[in-house]
Write a protein that holds these residues in place. Structure first.
Motif, PDB file in Angstrom:
ATOM      1  N   LYS A   1      27.301  17.188  33.040  1.00  0.00           N
ATOM      2  CA  LYS A   1      26.526  16.890  31.836  1.00  0.00           C
ATOM      3  C   LYS A   1      27.476  16.489  30.720  1.00  0.00           C
ATOM      4  O   LYS A   1      28.548  17.084  30.554  1.00  0.00           O
ATOM      5  CB  LYS A   1      25.710  18.109  31.413  1.00  0.00           C
ATOM      6  CG  LYS A   1      24.572  18.446  32.353  1.00  0.00           C
ATOM      7  CD  LYS A   1      23.727  19.579  31.794  1.00  0.00           C
ATOM      8  CE  LYS A   1      22.558  19.890  32.706  1.00  0.00           C
ATOM      9  NZ  LYS A   1      21.718  21.000  32.163  1.00  0.00           N
ATOM     10  N   ASP A   2      27.100  15.511  29.921  1.00  0.00           N
ATOM     11  CA  ASP A   2      27.965  15.030  28.851  1.00  0.00           C
ATOM     12  C   ASP A   2      28.191  16.079  27.765  1.00  0.00           C
ATOM     13  O   ASP A   2      29.246  16.095  27.129  1.00  0.00           O
ATOM     14  CB  ASP A   2      27.370  13.766  28.213  1.00  0.00           C
ATOM     15  CG  ASP A   2      27.376  12.579  29.161  1.00  0.00           C
ATOM     16  OD1 ASP A   2      28.196  12.594  30.098  1.00  0.00           O
ATOM     17  OD2 ASP A   2      26.561  11.665  28.966  1.00  0.00           O
ATOM     18  N   LYS A   3      27.221  16.926  27.545  1.00  0.00           N
ATOM     19  CA  LYS A   3      27.301  17.905  26.471  1.00  0.00           C
ATOM     20  C   LYS A   3      28.484  18.848  26.680  1.00  0.00           C
ATOM     21  O   LYS A   3      28.690  19.350  27.771  1.00  0.00           O
ATOM     22  CB  LYS A   3      25.997  18.710  26.410  1.00  0.00           C
ATOM     23  CG  LYS A   3      25.850  19.579  25.177  1.00  0.00           C
ATOM     24  CD  LYS A   3      24.481  20.232  25.163  1.00  0.00           C
ATOM     25  CE  LYS A   3      24.280  21.053  23.896  1.00  0.00           C
ATOM     26  NZ  LYS A   3      22.935  21.698  23.891  1.00  0.00           N
TER      27      LYS A   3
ATOM     28  N   TYR B   1      31.015  22.179  26.529  1.00  0.00           N
ATOM     29  CA  TYR B   1      30.794  23.604  26.713  1.00  0.00           C
ATOM     30  C   TYR B   1      32.051  24.370  26.305  1.00  0.00           C
ATOM     31  O   TYR B   1      33.127  23.789  26.118  1.00  0.00           O
ATOM     32  CB  TYR B   1      30.397  23.934  28.153  1.00  0.00           C
ATOM     33  CG  TYR B   1      31.466  23.682  29.207  1.00  0.00           C
ATOM     34  CD1 TYR B   1      32.309  24.696  29.639  1.00  0.00           C
ATOM     35  CD2 TYR B   1      31.604  22.425  29.797  1.00  0.00           C
ATOM     36  CE1 TYR B   1      33.263  24.470  30.623  1.00  0.00           C
ATOM     37  CE2 TYR B   1      32.549  22.180  30.771  1.00  0.00           C
ATOM     38  CZ  TYR B   1      33.375  23.219  31.185  1.00  0.00           C
ATOM     39  OH  TYR B   1      34.331  22.983  32.142  1.00  0.00           O
TER      40      TYR B   1
ATOM     41  N   SER C   1      27.324  24.800  21.203  1.00  0.00           N
ATOM     42  CA  SER C   1      26.773  23.866  22.182  1.00  0.00           C
ATOM     43  C   SER C   1      25.723  24.501  23.083  1.00  0.00           C
ATOM     44  O   SER C   1      25.037  23.798  23.828  1.00  0.00           O
ATOM     45  CB  SER C   1      27.900  23.306  23.057  1.00  0.00           C
ATOM     46  OG  SER C   1      28.465  24.349  23.843  1.00  0.00           O
TER      47      SER C   1
END
Length: 280
Positions: A32-34, A36, A156
Protein backbone atom coordinates in the motif's frame (compact mmCIF):
# COMPACT_ATOMS: atom_id res chain seq x y z
CA UNK A 1 19.18 -6.52 30.52
CA UNK A 2 22.50 -4.84 29.80
CA UNK A 3 24.50 -8.07 30.22
CA UNK A 4 22.90 -9.56 27.11
CA UNK A 5 24.75 -9.10 23.82
CA UNK A 6 23.22 -10.46 20.65
CA UNK A 7 26.65 -10.71 19.01
CA UNK A 8 27.00 -14.20 20.52
CA UNK A 9 23.85 -15.39 18.75
CA UNK A 10 23.69 -13.36 15.52
CA UNK A 11 22.54 -15.38 12.53
CA UNK A 12 21.49 -18.46 14.48
CA UNK A 13 18.36 -20.51 13.75
CA UNK A 14 16.24 -18.15 15.85
CA UNK A 15 17.38 -15.15 13.81
CA UNK A 16 16.55 -17.04 10.62
CA UNK A 17 12.94 -17.56 11.70
CA UNK A 18 12.52 -14.06 13.13
CA UNK A 19 13.98 -12.23 10.15
CA UNK A 20 12.28 -14.40 7.55
CA UNK A 21 8.92 -13.51 9.10
CA UNK A 22 9.92 -9.84 9.50
CA UNK A 23 10.86 -9.56 5.82
CA UNK A 24 7.56 -11.08 4.71
CA UNK A 25 5.52 -8.72 6.90
CA UNK A 26 7.40 -5.63 5.71
CA UNK A 27 7.03 -6.65 2.06
CA UNK A 28 3.29 -6.95 2.61
CA UNK A 29 3.06 -3.56 4.33
CA UNK A 30 4.80 -1.93 1.37
CA UNK A 31 2.07 -3.02 -1.03
CA UNK A 32 0.00 0.00 0.00
CA UNK A 33 1.30 3.47 -0.83
CA UNK A 34 0.31 4.88 2.54
CA UNK A 35 3.30 5.11 4.92
CA UNK A 36 3.51 3.22 8.18
CA UNK A 37 5.51 3.38 11.40
CA UNK A 38 7.77 0.53 12.49
CA UNK A 39 8.71 0.35 16.18
CA UNK A 40 11.56 -1.98 17.22
CA UNK A 41 11.51 -2.17 21.02
CA UNK A 42 14.82 -4.01 21.53
CA UNK A 43 16.90 -3.01 18.53
CA UNK A 44 20.44 -4.07 19.46
CA UNK A 45 23.42 -2.82 17.49
CA UNK A 46 21.83 -3.25 14.08
CA UNK A 47 24.61 -5.33 12.54
CA UNK A 48 27.21 -7.86 13.68
CA UNK A 49 30.59 -9.08 12.51
CA UNK A 50 30.71 -12.87 12.40
CA UNK A 51 34.48 -12.90 12.79
CA UNK A 52 34.54 -11.60 16.36
CA UNK A 53 35.36 -13.80 19.38
CA UNK A 54 31.75 -13.39 20.50
CA UNK A 55 30.28 -14.74 17.27
CA UNK A 56 32.90 -17.49 16.98
CA UNK A 57 32.60 -18.67 20.59
CA UNK A 58 29.79 -21.09 19.75
CA UNK A 59 29.53 -20.43 16.03
CA UNK A 60 25.74 -20.35 16.20
CA UNK A 61 25.49 -18.73 12.77
CA UNK A 62 27.08 -21.84 11.24
CA UNK A 63 23.91 -23.77 12.07
CA UNK A 64 21.70 -20.89 10.98
CA UNK A 65 22.23 -18.45 8.13
CA UNK A 66 25.42 -20.18 6.93
CA UNK A 67 23.41 -23.28 5.98
CA UNK A 68 21.24 -21.24 3.63
CA UNK A 69 23.63 -18.86 1.88
CA UNK A 70 24.68 -21.14 -0.97
CA UNK A 71 21.53 -23.20 -1.45
CA UNK A 72 19.73 -23.00 -4.78
CA UNK A 73 16.43 -24.49 -3.60
CA UNK A 74 15.30 -21.71 -1.25
CA UNK A 75 11.54 -21.12 -1.01
CA UNK A 76 10.62 -17.57 -2.09
CA UNK A 77 10.11 -16.35 1.46
CA UNK A 78 13.56 -17.61 2.52
CA UNK A 79 15.21 -16.43 -0.69
CA UNK A 80 14.04 -12.89 0.00
CA UNK A 81 15.50 -12.99 3.50
CA UNK A 82 18.80 -14.49 2.34
CA UNK A 83 19.14 -11.86 -0.38
CA UNK A 84 19.09 -9.11 2.26
CA UNK A 85 21.94 -10.88 4.06
CA UNK A 86 23.88 -11.20 0.80
CA UNK A 87 23.36 -7.50 0.09
CA UNK A 88 24.74 -6.75 3.55
CA UNK A 89 27.92 -8.58 2.47
CA UNK A 90 28.72 -6.83 -0.84
CA UNK A 91 32.17 -8.43 -1.05
CA UNK A 92 30.63 -11.89 -1.02
CA UNK A 93 30.80 -14.56 1.62
CA UNK A 94 29.33 -14.23 5.07
CA UNK A 95 31.38 -11.82 7.15
CA UNK A 96 28.53 -9.85 8.69
CA UNK A 97 24.96 -10.44 9.75
CA UNK A 98 22.28 -7.72 9.72
CA UNK A 99 20.30 -7.20 12.90
CA UNK A 100 16.62 -6.38 12.81
CA UNK A 101 17.22 -2.61 12.35
CA UNK A 102 19.25 -3.29 9.23
CA UNK A 103 16.50 -5.42 7.72
CA UNK A 104 14.10 -2.61 8.57
CA UNK A 105 16.37 0.05 7.09
CA UNK A 106 16.63 -1.85 3.83
CA UNK A 107 12.96 -2.80 3.46
CA UNK A 108 11.23 0.35 4.62
CA UNK A 109 10.47 3.00 2.02
CA UNK A 110 11.66 6.61 2.42
CA UNK A 111 8.20 7.72 3.56
CA UNK A 112 7.94 5.07 6.29
CA UNK A 113 8.83 5.94 9.88
CA UNK A 114 11.33 3.97 11.99
CA UNK A 115 11.55 4.07 15.79
CA UNK A 116 14.41 2.18 17.44
CA UNK A 117 14.82 1.59 21.17
CA UNK A 118 18.02 0.36 22.82
CA UNK A 119 19.47 0.56 26.34
CA UNK A 120 23.02 -0.77 25.92
CA UNK A 121 25.31 2.29 25.50
CA UNK A 122 27.71 0.70 23.00
CA UNK A 123 24.93 -0.76 20.86
CA UNK A 124 23.07 2.54 21.04
CA UNK A 125 26.07 4.47 19.66
CA UNK A 126 26.45 2.03 16.77
CA UNK A 127 22.73 2.15 16.06
CA UNK A 128 22.51 5.94 16.15
CA UNK A 129 25.55 6.43 13.93
CA UNK A 130 24.32 4.01 11.30
CA UNK A 131 20.77 5.35 11.11
CA UNK A 132 21.48 9.06 11.50
CA UNK A 133 20.99 9.77 7.79
CA UNK A 134 17.70 7.93 7.34
CA UNK A 135 14.62 10.19 7.11
CA UNK A 136 11.73 9.77 9.55
CA UNK A 137 13.94 7.83 11.97
CA UNK A 138 14.36 8.19 15.72
CA UNK A 139 16.79 6.26 17.93
CA UNK A 140 15.84 6.28 21.61
CA UNK A 141 18.01 5.46 24.63
CA UNK A 142 15.00 4.08 26.46
CA UNK A 143 13.40 0.85 27.58
CA UNK A 144 11.31 -0.24 24.62
CA UNK A 145 8.59 -1.74 26.80
CA UNK A 146 8.03 1.74 28.22
CA UNK A 147 8.72 3.74 25.08
CA UNK A 148 6.24 1.89 22.89
CA UNK A 149 3.17 3.52 24.42
CA UNK A 150 4.09 6.97 23.10
CA UNK A 151 4.44 5.62 19.55
CA UNK A 152 0.87 4.36 19.15
CA UNK A 153 -1.30 5.16 17.35
CA UNK A 154 0.78 6.76 14.57
CA UNK A 155 -0.69 9.56 12.44
CA UNK A 156 -0.86 7.24 9.42
CA UNK A 157 -2.92 4.67 11.38
CA UNK A 158 -0.58 1.95 10.12
CA UNK A 159 2.01 0.36 12.40
CA UNK A 160 4.27 -2.67 12.79
CA UNK A 161 5.79 -3.46 16.18
CA UNK A 162 8.69 -5.90 16.67
CA UNK A 163 9.21 -7.03 20.27
CA UNK A 164 12.32 -9.15 20.79
CA UNK A 165 13.65 -8.86 24.37
CA UNK A 166 16.47 -10.97 25.76
CA UNK A 167 14.18 -12.83 28.20
CA UNK A 168 17.11 -13.02 30.61
CA UNK A 169 14.80 -11.81 33.34
CA UNK A 170 11.73 -13.91 34.18
CA UNK A 171 9.85 -10.63 34.54
CA UNK A 172 10.30 -9.95 30.80
CA UNK A 173 7.49 -12.38 30.01
CA UNK A 174 4.94 -10.58 32.16
CA UNK A 175 6.15 -7.17 31.00
CA UNK A 176 5.82 -8.25 27.39
CA UNK A 177 2.23 -9.40 27.83
CA UNK A 178 1.33 -6.17 29.62
CA UNK A 179 3.03 -4.13 26.89
CA UNK A 180 1.16 -5.92 24.09
CA UNK A 181 -2.13 -5.54 25.95
CA UNK A 182 -1.60 -1.78 26.30
CA UNK A 183 -0.42 -1.45 22.69
CA UNK A 184 -3.61 -3.06 21.39
CA UNK A 185 -5.72 -0.88 23.64
CA UNK A 186 -4.05 2.16 22.10
CA UNK A 187 -4.13 0.89 18.52
CA UNK A 188 -6.05 -2.34 17.93
CA UNK A 189 -4.97 -2.56 14.26
CA UNK A 190 -1.22 -2.69 14.97
CA UNK A 191 0.64 -5.63 13.44
CA UNK A 192 2.66 -6.93 16.40
CA UNK A 193 5.47 -9.45 15.96
CA UNK A 194 6.73 -11.16 19.12
CA UNK A 195 9.72 -13.47 19.06
CA UNK A 196 10.13 -15.91 21.95
CA UNK A 197 12.67 -18.62 22.85
CA UNK A 198 11.76 -22.27 23.18
CA UNK A 199 13.47 -22.97 26.49
CA UNK A 200 12.79 -25.03 29.62
CA UNK A 201 10.83 -22.34 31.41
CA UNK A 202 7.10 -22.38 32.11
CA UNK A 203 6.77 -18.69 31.20
CA UNK A 204 8.07 -19.40 27.69
CA UNK A 205 5.67 -22.31 27.21
CA UNK A 206 2.70 -20.20 28.32
CA UNK A 207 3.58 -17.07 26.36
CA UNK A 208 2.01 -17.92 22.95
CA UNK A 209 -1.39 -18.67 24.50
CA UNK A 210 -1.27 -15.54 26.65
CA UNK A 211 -0.58 -13.44 23.56
CA UNK A 212 -3.27 -15.18 21.52
CA UNK A 213 -5.81 -14.32 24.21
CA UNK A 214 -5.03 -10.63 23.66
CA UNK A 215 -5.74 -10.75 19.92
CA UNK A 216 -9.49 -10.72 19.15
CA UNK A 217 -8.83 -9.65 15.55
CA UNK A 218 -6.63 -12.63 14.76
CA UNK A 219 -3.17 -14.12 15.31
CA UNK A 220 -0.61 -16.47 13.77
CA UNK A 221 1.85 -18.67 15.64
CA UNK A 222 4.92 -20.25 13.98
CA UNK A 223 7.57 -22.33 15.75
CA UNK A 224 10.71 -24.25 14.80
CA UNK A 225 12.34 -26.91 17.00
CA UNK A 226 15.77 -27.79 15.61
CA UNK A 227 18.43 -27.90 18.35
CA UNK A 228 19.16 -30.44 21.12
CA UNK A 229 19.12 -29.44 24.77
CA UNK A 230 22.18 -29.92 26.95
CA UNK A 231 22.61 -32.85 29.35
CA UNK A 232 20.74 -30.93 32.04
CA UNK A 233 17.79 -30.26 29.76
CA UNK A 234 18.57 -26.60 29.16
CA UNK A 235 19.34 -24.57 26.04
CA UNK A 236 17.54 -23.08 23.06
CA UNK A 237 15.68 -25.95 21.40
CA UNK A 238 14.01 -23.59 18.97
CA UNK A 239 11.99 -20.42 18.85
CA UNK A 240 8.66 -19.05 17.79
CA UNK A 241 6.92 -16.01 16.39
CA UNK A 242 3.47 -14.83 17.42
CA UNK A 243 2.06 -12.31 14.95
CA UNK A 244 -1.02 -10.37 16.04
CA UNK A 245 -3.10 -9.00 13.16
CA UNK A 246 -0.97 -10.92 10.64
CA UNK A 247 -1.00 -10.18 6.91
CA UNK A 248 -3.48 -12.49 5.21
CA UNK A 249 -0.69 -13.88 3.01
CA UNK A 250 1.61 -14.96 5.84
CA UNK A 251 0.05 -18.32 6.71
CA UNK A 252 0.36 -19.66 3.16
CA UNK A 253 3.95 -18.47 2.92
CA UNK A 254 4.92 -20.16 6.19
CA UNK A 255 3.03 -23.36 5.36
CA UNK A 256 5.54 -23.97 2.57
CA UNK A 257 8.54 -22.48 4.37
CA UNK A 258 8.56 -23.96 7.87
CA UNK A 259 9.08 -27.61 6.80
CA UNK A 260 11.99 -26.51 4.65
CA UNK A 261 13.62 -24.54 7.44
CA UNK A 262 13.11 -27.34 9.95
CA UNK A 263 15.08 -29.73 7.76
CA UNK A 264 17.69 -27.20 6.62
CA UNK A 265 18.51 -26.01 10.15
CA UNK A 266 18.13 -29.33 11.99
CA UNK A 267 20.72 -30.28 14.60
CA UNK A 268 18.56 -33.17 15.80
CA UNK A 269 17.27 -36.31 14.07
CA UNK A 270 13.63 -35.29 14.36
CA UNK A 271 13.21 -31.54 13.87
CA UNK A 272 9.68 -30.22 14.03
CA UNK A 273 7.60 -27.18 13.24
CA UNK A 274 4.23 -25.78 14.24
CA UNK A 275 1.95 -23.41 12.37
CA UNK A 276 -1.44 -22.34 13.68
CA UNK A 277 -3.69 -19.38 13.05
CA UNK A 278 -6.96 -17.86 14.09
CA UNK A 279 -8.38 -15.46 11.56
CA UNK A 280 -10.35 -12.38 12.50
Amino acid sequence: MLAYRHAFHAGNHADVLKHTVLCAVLRHMAQKDKPYRLIDTHAGAGGYSLGTPEALKKGEFEHGIARLMDRSDLPPMVADYVQVVRDFNPDGGLGRYPGSPEFERRLLRPQDELRLFELHPADLRTLAAHHADRPHTEVHHEDGFTGLRAQLPPPSRRAVVLIDPSYELKADYARLVATVREALQRFAEAVILVWYPQVSRIEAAQLPKRLQNLAPKGWLHARLTVQPLDVQGFGLAGSGMVVINPPWTLHAQLRDTLPYLAQALAQVDTPSHLLEQRAA
